[in-house]
Design a protein around this motif. Structure first.
Motif, PDB file in Angstrom:
ATOM      1  N   GLY A   1      79.654 -18.533  96.951  1.00  0.00           N
ATOM      2  CA  GLY A   1      79.319 -17.523  95.947  1.00  0.00           C
ATOM      3  C   GLY A   1      80.060 -17.664  94.632  1.00  0.00           C
ATOM      4  O   GLY A   1      80.128 -16.715  93.846  1.00  0.00           O
ATOM      5  N   GLN A   2      80.601 -18.856  94.341  1.00  0.00           N
ATOM      6  CA  GLN A   2      81.306 -19.095  93.088  1.00  0.00           C
ATOM      7  C   GLN A   2      80.332 -19.599  92.024  1.00  0.00           C
ATOM      8  O   GLN A   2      79.268 -20.142  92.337  1.00  0.00           O
ATOM      9  N   ILE A   3      80.732 -19.423  90.766  1.00  0.00           N
ATOM     10  CA  ILE A   3      79.990 -19.973  89.631  1.00  0.00           C
ATOM     11  C   ILE A   3      80.768 -21.183  89.121  1.00  0.00           C
ATOM     12  O   ILE A   3      81.974 -21.082  88.847  1.00  0.00           O
ATOM     13  N   VAL A   4      80.100 -22.317  89.010  1.00  0.00           N
ATOM     14  CA  VAL A   4      80.748 -23.562  88.621  1.00  0.00           C
ATOM     15  C   VAL A   4      80.140 -24.060  87.308  1.00  0.00           C
ATOM     16  O   VAL A   4      78.911 -24.172  87.193  1.00  0.00           O
ATOM     17  N   ALA A   5      80.983 -24.348  86.341  1.00  0.00           N
ATOM     18  CA  ALA A   5      80.538 -24.983  85.098  1.00  0.00           C
ATOM     19  C   ALA A   5      80.599 -26.490  85.293  1.00  0.00           C
ATOM     20  O   ALA A   5      81.666 -27.042  85.583  1.00  0.00           O
ATOM     21  N   ILE A   6      79.461 -27.139  85.173  1.00  0.00           N
ATOM     22  CA  ILE A   6      79.348 -28.572  85.461  1.00  0.00           C
ATOM     23  C   ILE A   6      79.053 -29.321  84.165  1.00  0.00           C
ATOM     24  O   ILE A   6      78.075 -29.028  83.474  1.00  0.00           O
ATOM     25  N   LYS A   7      79.895 -30.299  83.852  1.00  0.00           N
ATOM     26  CA  LYS A   7      79.608 -31.165  82.708  1.00  0.00           C
ATOM     27  C   LYS A   7      78.603 -32.213  83.153  1.00  0.00           C
ATOM     28  O   LYS A   7      78.885 -33.045  84.013  1.00  0.00           O
ATOM     29  N   GLY A   8      77.424 -32.165  82.568  1.00  0.00           N
ATOM     30  CA  GLY A   8      76.357 -33.055  82.982  1.00  0.00           C
ATOM     31  C   GLY A   8      76.134 -34.177  82.002  1.00  0.00           C
ATOM     32  O   GLY A   8      77.070 -34.745  81.428  1.00  0.00           O
ATOM     33  N   LEU A   9      74.861 -34.477  81.776  1.00  0.00           N
ATOM     34  CA  LEU A   9      74.481 -35.613  80.936  1.00  0.00           C
ATOM     35  C   LEU A   9      74.534 -35.272  79.448  1.00  0.00           C
ATOM     36  O   LEU A   9      75.136 -35.979  78.650  1.00  0.00           O
ATOM     37  N   GLY A  10      73.901 -34.148  79.073  1.00  0.00           N
ATOM     38  CA  GLY A  10      73.823 -33.775  77.658  1.00  0.00           C
ATOM     39  C   GLY A  10      74.510 -32.483  77.329  1.00  0.00           C
ATOM     40  O   GLY A  10      74.370 -31.962  76.222  1.00  0.00           O
ATOM     41  N   GLY A  11      75.295 -31.939  78.268  1.00  0.00           N
ATOM     42  CA  GLY A  11      75.998 -30.690  78.028  1.00  0.00           C
ATOM     43  C   GLY A  11      76.436 -30.055  79.335  1.00  0.00           C
ATOM     44  O   GLY A  11      76.173 -30.579  80.423  1.00  0.00           O
ATOM     45  N   PHE A  12      77.108 -28.928  79.222  1.00  0.00           N
ATOM     46  CA  PHE A  12      77.559 -28.191  80.400  1.00  0.00           C
ATOM     47  C   PHE A  12      76.443 -27.290  80.922  1.00  0.00           C
ATOM     48  O   PHE A  12      75.627 -26.773  80.146  1.00  0.00           O
ATOM     49  N   HIS A  13      76.419 -27.112  82.246  1.00  0.00           N
ATOM     50  CA  HIS A  13      75.555 -26.136  82.899  1.00  0.00           C
ATOM     51  C   HIS A  13      76.414 -25.167  83.708  1.00  0.00           C
ATOM     52  O   HIS A  13      77.524 -25.503  84.113  1.00  0.00           O
ATOM     53  N   LEU A  14      75.858 -23.995  83.952  1.00  0.00           N
ATOM     54  CA  LEU A  14      76.467 -23.023  84.853  1.00  0.00           C
ATOM     55  C   LEU A  14      75.636 -22.998  86.119  1.00  0.00           C
ATOM     56  O   LEU A  14      74.413 -22.796  86.069  1.00  0.00           O
ATOM     57  N   ALA A  15      76.276 -23.220  87.257  1.00  0.00           N
ATOM     58  CA  ALA A  15      75.570 -23.346  88.531  1.00  0.00           C
ATOM     59  C   ALA A  15      76.047 -22.280  89.513  1.00  0.00           C
ATOM     60  O   ALA A  15      77.234 -21.951  89.568  1.00  0.00           O
ATOM     61  N   CYS A  16      75.093 -21.762  90.292  1.00  0.00           N
ATOM     62  CA  CYS A  16      75.435 -20.827  91.367  1.00  0.00           C
ATOM     63  C   CYS A  16      74.292 -20.816  92.375  1.00  0.00           C
ATOM     64  O   CYS A  16      73.227 -21.411  92.150  1.00  0.00           O
ATOM     65  N   ASP A  17      74.516 -20.123  93.483  1.00  0.00           N
ATOM     66  CA  ASP A  17      73.522 -19.988  94.546  1.00  0.00           C
ATOM     67  C   ASP A  17      72.347 -19.151  94.040  1.00  0.00           C
ATOM     68  O   ASP A  17      72.496 -17.968  93.730  1.00  0.00           O
ATOM     69  N   ALA A  18      71.159 -19.749  93.976  1.00  0.00           N
ATOM     70  CA  ALA A  18      69.985 -19.047  93.449  1.00  0.00           C
ATOM     71  C   ALA A  18      69.428 -18.017  94.418  1.00  0.00           C
ATOM     72  O   ALA A  18      68.552 -17.235  94.052  1.00  0.00           O
ATOM     73  N   THR A  19      69.920 -18.007  95.647  1.00  0.00           N
ATOM     74  CA  THR A  19      69.435 -17.023  96.625  1.00  0.00           C
ATOM     75  C   THR A  19      70.388 -15.839  96.773  1.00  0.00           C
ATOM     76  O   THR A  19      70.151 -14.932  97.574  1.00  0.00           O
ATOM     77  N   ASN A  20      71.469 -15.833  96.013  1.00  0.00           N
ATOM     78  CA  ASN A  20      72.487 -14.783  96.096  1.00  0.00           C
ATOM     79  C   ASN A  20      72.314 -13.846  94.902  1.00  0.00           C
ATOM     80  O   ASN A  20      72.749 -14.148  93.790  1.00  0.00           O
ATOM     81  N   GLU A  21      71.672 -12.695  95.116  1.00  0.00           N
ATOM     82  CA  GLU A  21      71.369 -11.773  94.029  1.00  0.00           C
ATOM     83  C   GLU A  21      72.625 -11.305  93.312  1.00  0.00           C
ATOM     84  O   GLU A  21      72.647 -11.204  92.075  1.00  0.00           O
ATOM     85  N   ALA A  22      73.676 -11.025  94.057  1.00  0.00           N
ATOM     86  CA  ALA A  22      74.891 -10.511  93.430  1.00  0.00           C
ATOM     87  C   ALA A  22      75.503 -11.524  92.464  1.00  0.00           C
ATOM     88  O   ALA A  22      75.916 -11.175  91.355  1.00  0.00           O
ATOM     89  N   VAL A  23      75.549 -12.798  92.873  1.00  0.00           N
ATOM     90  CA  VAL A  23      76.172 -13.795  92.000  1.00  0.00           C
ATOM     91  C   VAL A  23      75.270 -14.124  90.814  1.00  0.00           C
ATOM     92  O   VAL A  23      75.756 -14.401  89.707  1.00  0.00           O
ATOM     93  N   VAL A  24      73.952 -14.080  90.984  1.00  0.00           N
ATOM     94  CA  VAL A  24      73.045 -14.302  89.856  1.00  0.00           C
ATOM     95  C   VAL A  24      73.200 -13.174  88.837  1.00  0.00           C
ATOM     96  O   VAL A  24      73.231 -13.408  87.617  1.00  0.00           O
TER      97      VAL A  24
END
Length: 808
Positions: A226-249
């Motif tokens: 249930g954590q939110i992770v900032a991921i440095k990708g190819l063209g910029g950073f993304h914010l990632a989390c569990d898409a099935t977890n309403e509370a974290v979204v």
């Protein structure tokens, strides 16, 4: 340049290849084919593309050229192969690859490409040198635009220059039989970039907590927790989390200050996506393509899911509230593949930024701006030179029988930009032009040698960070391509940042400045991508959007323009209605509803005892009436977008407020589409009439009068008609009205047989299909968008085309 000497009755040719031929494994392919054909000579990169010198028998050279066309690398795109005989003074005994040379830049910059199957297999192979290496790539995949600093595309001109290749990578790079032969970003765990995990609070990470293989694998565990992770990708950073977890979204939305706009999703494979969405063959092909865009896919109806496993872990409702579609993409870098390897659920993967700001690309910038959103960071030390957002696409009319069953791009960025768009006949020899684009969904465009080079999506230029990103990206393109425009094209709106900057550039460099009307540019963009030549007869352009600056100083947004590339004539419009409070009307849709009712019924609201009217009477109507009467902060606008907002608010959708432009209109489309799919034959559209707008004593301008629509809609409200029925009747009625206006125009003085549908409102796939069906039934050819967005993201293409045509 080296020239070959003709010997032993053999012929010698100089061959020039133009197109997307650098950074895509083109020289290795030339080398392989030349050796197969037993030719001698040399191949190299320069600013114009790839040059080849070949010596051998005529039939062998002909075979070589034909095979080059057929067997070019998957990411390459050959625009031209130019062959010349010549005499030289050097004799070759073999075929070699030469060092790149610096000449005037005429080649193309390749787009970033998703991980190829071969590299994907290697990162999961325990016996491979690239096992679990998140920066694995070859000539068929990997970073291109995102890492390039200058041309030609060689390692020293990219952010990979600081990573010196190890002996093993050098062997791969120099081996003509290797997939990594001259792959500029090639690297391995020994010599390449590294990824690492950090806590956002700066505290040390206890590795055993995650039971992880490495820092990238830990991302999977963090998301599951249930954590939110900032991921440095190819063209910029993304914010990632569990898409099935309403509370974290919900937590992500609150922290990112993005309350309603749909969030993008990524899943490990197609099988997981198919649990949640219907995926056609065309959509699957897009998802798995080298571009790997976000594809808008129709949600599966829960009631139709017979397999119990498919209804486990449903997508959180707040991922895409009120939408029929979810935006899914597949992993497109080794880092994403590795992070999602153990995940059987989709993740949210949304841009790493605060709302309305550009995506972070620098590690330190991300630490400062995203620490309040992310719990953890996954960093790496390969610099992102160019910010590149994810592209967004969809397929229109999947079940339709006509030609509009086609690809439509809504945001053109990673995977597509900056691949050039070949302009039609007549644009080839026009001197270079720079078009500055719009204020919202900005792109800029460079014209050279008959090609339009559209930048990646820059975004909305509404704050300092966005405007600085725009200037930096523009400077980079001008430098990369050594582009020296002779003219600059701008939008007519005097307050657009792109307009102001264009004026400054033109004045500073004594360049011709061409002001382009907003909706004319929309129509010209549609003409250009449909390959209409520069001297093509006019088309009828139907340009529907939020608003654009009209040449009469008013705001336009629902226009019927008879247009060619040089000019246009306004033949019809939507009814001009006051935008109460100016920009406030975009984010408080009830203002549009009141303005429309006021325009339809005059001084008094209708007497019906309706909840809508009770709501409106609680607003400061006396003050609003005075604003309209005196023209205070209430400009007239013939806006198609604001009409949609007014109807949505009237039936109870996003009435009080919305968090992004067009939110109500998008929700209105969603409920209308669902109803029309199952009740198409039952729906009779709301009526509109066509009236004449007196225009300063000139010829009266016909406009669509929505008063009958409002009368019928209010009656439906009184009867308690369901929202989805009213939404469907509005869409159908508006499509009928647009077709009626076209019918009236084409049998007036102008004869119309071709119509271009453009502007952001035509992102509404229901309206696009309904209008297109009617026009085709009338025997009219319908032009739509496929290469650039119908919204303002495609505007700079139209600006370039118009400025170029006018220069003649």
């Amino acid at each position: 340049m080296v020239r070959l000497k003709s010997t032993n009755a053999e012929i010698v040719e100089e061959i020039r290849v133009r197109g997307t031929v650098q950074g895509v494994g083109f020289r290795p392919t030339v080398y392989r084919l030349a050796k197969d054909c037993r030719l001698r000579g040399e191949v190299g990169n320069d600013g114009e593309g790839v040059w080849i010198y070949v010596a051998g028998k005529q039939d062998a050279i002909d075979t070589f050229v034909e095979r080059l066309r057929v067997e070019c690398p998957p990411l390459a795109k050959i625009e031209a192969i130019i062959r010349h005989p010549y005499e030289g003074d050097r004799i070759f005994t073999d075929f070699t690859i030469a060092e790149s040379s610096s000449t005037s830049i005429r080649t193309e910059i390749a787009a970033d490409a998703a991980t190829c199957p071969a590299c994907r297999a290697e990162i999961f192979d325990p016996f491979s040198r690239w096992y679990r290496y998140p920066f694995t790539n070859c000539t068929h995949c990997g970073p291109r635009l995102s890492i390039i600093k200058r041309l030609p595309y060689d390692r020293g001109n990219t952010s990979m220059a600081e990573f010196k290749m190890c002996p093993d990578c050098i062997r791969n790079y120099e081996d003509p039989s290797d997939r990594r032969f001259h792959a500029q970003p090639t690297a391995c765990p020994v010599c390449g970039p590294k990824a690492w995990l950090e806590r956002s609070d700066g505290k040390p990470i206890t590795a055993h907590v995650f039971s992880m293989l490495d820092d990238v694998d830990a991302v999977c565990t963090l998301i599951q927790q249930g954590q939110i992770v900032a991921i440095k990708g190819l063209g910029g950073f993304h914010l990632a989390c569990d898409a099935t977890n309403e509370a974290v979204v919900q937590k992500l939305r609150y922290s990112k200050r993005r309350p309603d706009k749909p969030l993008a999703l990524m899943a490990r494979n197609i099988n997981i996506i198919e649990k949640y969405c219907l995926v056609s063959a065309a959509e699957r092909e897009l998802l798995e393509s080298p571009a790997a865009p976000i594809v808008l896919l129709q949600k599966r109806e829960r009631d139709n899911q017979s397999d119990e496993s498919k209804i486990q872990n449903p997508i959180a409702p707040s991922v895409a509230p009120g939408q029929n579609y979810l935006g899914f993409m597949l992993p497109y870098t080794p880092l994403h593949h590795l992070a999602l390897k153990r995940l059987e659920i989709p993740i949210v993967l949304t841009s790493g930024n605060l709302s309305d700001e550009p995506q972070c690309i620098d590690n330190e910038d991300a630490r400062k701006k995203l620490a309040g959103i992310a719990d953890y960071f996954l960093f790496h030390n390969r610099d992102i030179v160019n910010r590149v957002d994810d592209s967004v696409v969809c397929i229109i009319g999947i079940n339709s029988h006509d030609a509009r069953n086609r690809f439509q791009i809504l945001r053109r960025a990673r995977g597509y930009a900056p691949a050039p768009i070949n302009l039609p006949e007549g644009f080839k020899d026009i001197p270079p032009v720079l078009a500055m684009g719009s204020q919202l969904k900005n792109t800029f465009c460079l014209l050279r040698d008959g090609q339009a080079i559209l930048s990646q999506h820059i975004g909305d230029l509404e704050n300092v960070a966005a405007s600085e990103a725009y200037k930096k990206t523009l400077d980079l393109y001008l430098s990369l391509l050594e582009h020296q425009p002779t003219a600059i094209a701008i939008d007519l709106h005097p307050e657009y940042l792109s307009t102001k900057l264009g004026k400054e550039l033109a004045a500073a460099n004594s360049l011709k400045l061409s002001g382009i009307q907003h909706h004319h540019a929309h129509v010209a963009a549609c003409m250009a991508e449909n390959n209409l030549p520069i001297n093509a007869p006019p088309v009828l352009g139907i340009a529907l959007d939020g608003l654009g600056y009209g040449e009469d100083g008013t705001l336009w947004g629902g226009e019927f323009l008879l247009a060619d590339y040089r000019g246009y004539k306004r033949l019809g419009t939507f009814k001009p209605v006051a935008m109460l409070g100016g920009e406030q009307a975009i984010y408080q849709p009830w203002r549009n509803t009141y303005a429309h009712l006021k325009a339809a019924f005059g001084a008094e609201l209708p007497p019906e005892n309706l909840e809508l009217l009770t709501f409106l009477k609680q607003k400061p109507l006396i003050l609003l009436d005075q604003m309209i009467e005196k023209g205070i902060n209430s400009p007239l606008a013939s806006s198609g977008g604001r009409l949609f907002d007014a109807v949505a608010a009237a039936i109870g959708i996003c009435r009080e407020s919305c968090s992004y432009e067009g939110q109500g209109a998008i929700a209105l489309e969603a409920i209308a589409e669902s109803y029309i799919l199952t009740h198409s034959e039952e729906i009779e559209g709301y009526p509109f009439t066509i009236a004449n707008l007196e225009d300063g004593g000139q010829s009266p301008l016909p406009y669509l009068e929505p008063r009958p629509m409002w009368q019928a809609l209010l009656e439906d409200l009184k009867q308690g008609t369901p929202q989805e029925v009213m939404a469907a009747k509005f869409h159908r009625g508006l499509a009928n009205a647009i077709a009626s206006m076209v019918d009236r125009i084409r049998y007036g003085e102008e004869k119309i047989d071709r119509v271009a549908l453009t502007g952001g409102v035509f992102q509404n796939r229901l309206l696009l299909v309904e209008v297109g069906d009617r026009l085709q039934a009338m025997g009219i050819q319908v032009l739509t968008h496929g290469k650039v967005p119908p919204n303002d993201g495609g505007l700079s293409l139209g600006q370039v085309a118009i400025a170029a045509a006018r220069s003649l």
